[in-house]
Design an enzyme around this catalytic site. Structure first.
Site, PDB file in Angstrom:
ATOM      1  N   SER A 263     100.280  53.127  35.792  1.00 34.87           N
ATOM      2  CA  SER A 263     100.955  52.200  34.869  1.00 34.87           C
ATOM      3  C   SER A 263     101.793  51.178  35.644  1.00 34.87           C
ATOM      4  CB  SER A 263     101.871  52.989  33.931  1.00 34.87           C
ATOM      5  OG  SER A 263     102.692  52.091  33.225  1.00 34.87           O
TER       6      SER A 263
ATOM      7  N   SER B 192     104.101  49.444  34.034  1.00 32.63           N
ATOM      8  CA  SER B 192     105.356  49.276  33.293  1.00 32.63           C
ATOM      9  C   SER B 192     106.602  49.499  34.166  1.00 32.63           C
ATOM     10  CB  SER B 192     105.389  50.203  32.072  1.00 32.63           C
ATOM     11  OG  SER B 192     104.463  49.739  31.124  1.00 32.63           O
TER      12      SER B 192
ATOM     13  N   THR C  68     101.813  55.227  26.032  1.00 34.40           N
ATOM     14  CA  THR C  68     100.548  54.559  26.322  1.00 34.40           C
ATOM     15  C   THR C  68      99.391  55.497  25.988  1.00 34.40           C
ATOM     16  OG1 THR C  68      99.379  53.194  27.932  1.00 34.40           O
ATOM     17  CG2 THR C  68     100.581  55.081  28.824  1.00 34.40           C
TER      18      THR C  68
ATOM     19  N   LYS D  21      99.376  56.739  21.394  1.00 30.88           N
ATOM     20  CA  LYS D  21     100.089  55.814  20.490  1.00 30.88           C
ATOM     21  C   LYS D  21     100.029  56.259  19.025  1.00 30.88           C
ATOM     22  CE  LYS D  21      99.497  51.793  23.465  1.00 30.88           C
ATOM     23  NZ  LYS D  21      99.197  50.366  23.569  1.00 30.88           N
TER      24      LYS D  21
ATOM     25  N   ALA E 172      86.810  46.840  17.542  1.00 29.88           N
ATOM     26  CA  ALA E 172      87.436  47.421  16.351  1.00 29.88           C
ATOM     27  C   ALA E 172      88.149  48.725  16.702  1.00 29.88           C
ATOM     28  CB  ALA E 172      86.381  47.639  15.267  1.00 29.88           C
ATOM     29  N   GLY E 173      88.736  48.778  17.892  1.00 27.78           N
ATOM     30  CA  GLY E 173      89.511  49.952  18.305  1.00 27.78           C
ATOM     31  C   GLY E 173      90.997  49.729  18.010  1.00 27.78           C
TER      32      GLY E 173
ATOM     33  N   ALA F   4      93.371  48.446  19.857  1.00 26.38           N
ATOM     34  CA  ALA F   4      93.886  47.134  20.262  1.00 26.38           C
ATOM     35  C   ALA F   4      93.535  46.079  19.208  1.00 26.38           C
ATOM     36  CB  ALA F   4      93.315  46.751  21.621  1.00 26.38           C
TER      37      ALA F   4
ATOM     38  N   ARG G  80      80.276  46.067  17.644  1.00 27.13           N
ATOM     39  CA  ARG G  80      78.933  46.639  17.811  1.00 27.13           C
ATOM     40  C   ARG G  80      78.614  47.597  16.653  1.00 27.13           C
ATOM     41  NH1 ARG G  80      78.161  50.329  22.984  1.00 27.13           N
ATOM     42  NH2 ARG G  80      79.871  51.361  21.882  1.00 27.13           N
TER      43      ARG G  80
ATOM     44  N   ARG H   2      79.284  48.177  13.112  1.00 31.22           N
ATOM     45  CA  ARG H   2      79.823  47.398  11.992  1.00 31.22           C
ATOM     46  C   ARG H   2      80.786  48.207  11.115  1.00 31.22           C
ATOM     47  NH1 ARG H   2      77.754  42.648   8.653  1.00 31.22           N
ATOM     48  NH2 ARG H   2      79.108  42.829   6.842  1.00 31.22           N
TER      49      ARG H   2
HETATM   50  P1  ATR Z   1      90.893  50.938  22.042  1.00 26.57           P
HETATM   51  O1  ATR Z   1      91.408  51.893  21.008  1.00 26.57           O
HETATM   52  O2  ATR Z   1      91.578  51.010  23.356  1.00 26.57           O
HETATM   53  O3  ATR Z   1      90.833  49.508  21.547  1.00 26.57           O
HETATM   54  P2  ATR Z   1      88.237  52.015  21.606  1.00 26.57           P
HETATM   55  O4  ATR Z   1      88.640  52.594  20.313  1.00 26.57           O
HETATM   56  O5  ATR Z   1      87.503  52.870  22.562  1.00 26.57           O
HETATM   57  O6  ATR Z   1      89.422  51.397  22.427  1.00 26.57           O
HETATM   58  O7  ATR Z   1      87.363  50.711  21.276  1.00 26.57           O
HETATM   59  C1  ATR Z   1      86.551  50.133  22.198  1.00 26.57           C
HETATM   60  C2  ATR Z   1      85.820  48.950  21.567  1.00 26.57           C
HETATM   61  O8  ATR Z   1      84.883  48.455  22.521  1.00 26.57           O
HETATM   62  C3  ATR Z   1      85.030  49.331  20.346  1.00 26.57           C
HETATM   63  O9  ATR Z   1      85.133  48.267  19.429  1.00 26.57           O
HETATM   64  C4  ATR Z   1      83.602  49.466  20.900  1.00 26.57           C
HETATM   65  O10 ATR Z   1      82.582  49.231  19.975  1.00 26.57           O
HETATM   66  P3  ATR Z   1      82.019  50.433  19.060  1.00 26.57           P
HETATM   67  O11 ATR Z   1      82.960  50.542  17.907  1.00 26.57           O
HETATM   68  O12 ATR Z   1      80.662  49.990  18.681  1.00 26.57           O
HETATM   69  O13 ATR Z   1      81.989  51.662  19.921  1.00 26.57           O
HETATM   70  C5  ATR Z   1      83.602  48.373  21.930  1.00 26.57           C
HETATM   71  N1  ATR Z   1      82.538  48.587  22.932  1.00 26.57           N
HETATM   72  C6  ATR Z   1      82.536  49.498  23.925  1.00 26.57           C
HETATM   73  N2  ATR Z   1      81.394  49.383  24.671  1.00 26.57           N
HETATM   74  C7  ATR Z   1      80.674  48.367  24.122  1.00 26.57           C
HETATM   75  C8  ATR Z   1      79.403  47.740  24.445  1.00 26.57           C
HETATM   76  N3  ATR Z   1      78.684  48.131  25.493  1.00 26.57           N
HETATM   77  N4  ATR Z   1      78.993  46.718  23.652  1.00 26.57           N
HETATM   78  C9  ATR Z   1      79.721  46.309  22.604  1.00 26.57           C
HETATM   79  N5  ATR Z   1      80.932  46.852  22.255  1.00 26.57           N
HETATM   80  C10 ATR Z   1      81.390  47.872  23.006  1.00 26.57           C
END
Ligand code: ATR
Length: 300
Positions: A14, A16, A61, A65, A139-140, A142, A163, A165
């Site tokens: 980190s 931070s 972190t 979270k 859509a994670g 962040a 990726r 939907r």
């Molecule tokens: P965080 O919570 O840190 O934002 P996460 O929940 O692991 O991380 O989200 C990672 C993002 O990267 C997701 O939106 C993921 O898409 P999926 O929901 O389809 O898994 C996206 N991601 C990871 N690898 C990918 C790839 N090779 N192509 C497109 N999107 C990808």
């Protein structure tokens, strides 16, 4: 001496401590910011005993979270940012990244949105969030936080491209206010290139483009040259997406600023008395701090 820490797993890399200890030293504050790498089965107890461990607050972190949100006793109510209320953002995104102890209670907030917003505002002061559509890629966790920043900055239309939907749809469905929900649109991953046609802001919230990860596969041909492109990845500072955007003629803002600016409200909360006693209105992100973090993290 006041002590603060960042709790994560893993956490030893980190940056931070570099940021907070810079301000501690710069302003001659009696304080210390430490890293605490805590295993998942010990996290709840550690957070509950934060005070006994000697800390007046902490950052949270990955991967904690959301758990910290569930364990908090309350949310920070004072709005210390005119534009981004950090307690409300924690509530809306279900994630806490900053905690201050108050009367033995864990008061949580989420300063990531503030960091995202300030990074753009300070680096591209003329950028107007209200000027058009924004595209969020991913859509994670962040993406959830950044969506809240865009709602607060009154972006007229927000497109989520992911990726999978369903995950994007789920984020949209969690928004209960109909007027806001109507502003959010989910577009299929296959249509990501065309979705950039008339937008104002493009944000990558995935880890694609990070060192060791494949680059984000997106064609910027249709992206208007006036659009701003930003990435939450800061290793490397100029990700393949940012490089392609630069070559296309777009302005870019790298992701390191988000890390730097998210630290500001936390420091100001924890060391409020000390700063006031020295007549300091709040800490700042300076080019010197940015360079120190770049050097410490071996970022390039
Ligand atoms: P965080 O919570 O840190 O934002 P996460 O929940 O692991 O991380 O989200 C990672 C993002 O990267 C997701 O939106 C993921 O898409 P999926 O929901 O389809 O898994 C996206 N991601 C990871 N690898 C990918 C790839 N090779 N192509 C497109 N999107 C990808």
């Amino acid at each position: 001496m006041k002590k603060v820490c960042v709790i994560g797993y893993p956490a030893k890399h980190s940056l931070s401590p570099v940021i907070h200890n810079y301000w501690i030293e710069k302003y001659g504050i009696e304080g210390k910011y430490e890293i605490r790498e805590i295993e998942p089965d010990k996290f709840n107890d550690f957070l509950r005993n934060l005070h006994k461990e000697g800390y007046i607050g902490c950052n949270i972190t990955l991967p904690y979270k959301e758990i910290a949100f569930a364990l908090r006793d309350g949310l920070f109510v004072q709005n210390n940012s005119k534009d981004i209320p950090i307690g409300f953002i924690a509530k809306m995104s279900g994630a806490v990244n900053t905690i201050i102890m108050n009367d033995g209670k864990l008061i949580g907030s989420n300063t990531d949105c503030f960091g995202f917003y300030e990074n753009i505002k300070k680096n591209e002061p003329k950028f107007n969030f209200e000027n058009g559509k924004a595209v969020i890629i991913g859509a994670g966790g962040a993406a959830r936080g950044i969506l809240q920043s865009l709602i607060f900055t009154k972006v007229s239309e927000i497109i989520i491209l992911n990726r999978t939907r369903d995950k994007a749809e789920q984020i949209r469905n969690e928004i209960y206010e109909p007027a806001i929900k109507d502003k959010i649109r989910v577009i299929d991953w296959k249509q990501r290139h065309e979705a950039l046609k008339d937008i104002n802001l493009l944000i990558n919230t995935t880890s694609l483009g990070m060192i060791g990860q494949p680059p984000l596969d997106i064609d910027l041909s249709l992206l208007p040259k006036e659009a701003l492109v930003t990435d939450i990845v800061y290793r490397p500072l100029i990700t393949p997406l940012l490089k392609a955007a630069q070559e296309h003629g777009n302005s870019i803002v790298d992701g390191l600023g988000m890390l730097l600016y998210q630290a500001v409200p936390g420091f100001n909360m924890w060391f409020d008395e000390e700063l006031k006693a020295k007549g300091i209105d709040g800490v700042e992100v300076t080019p010197e701090l940015r360079q120190i973090v770049i050097d410490a993290g071996n970022l390039s």
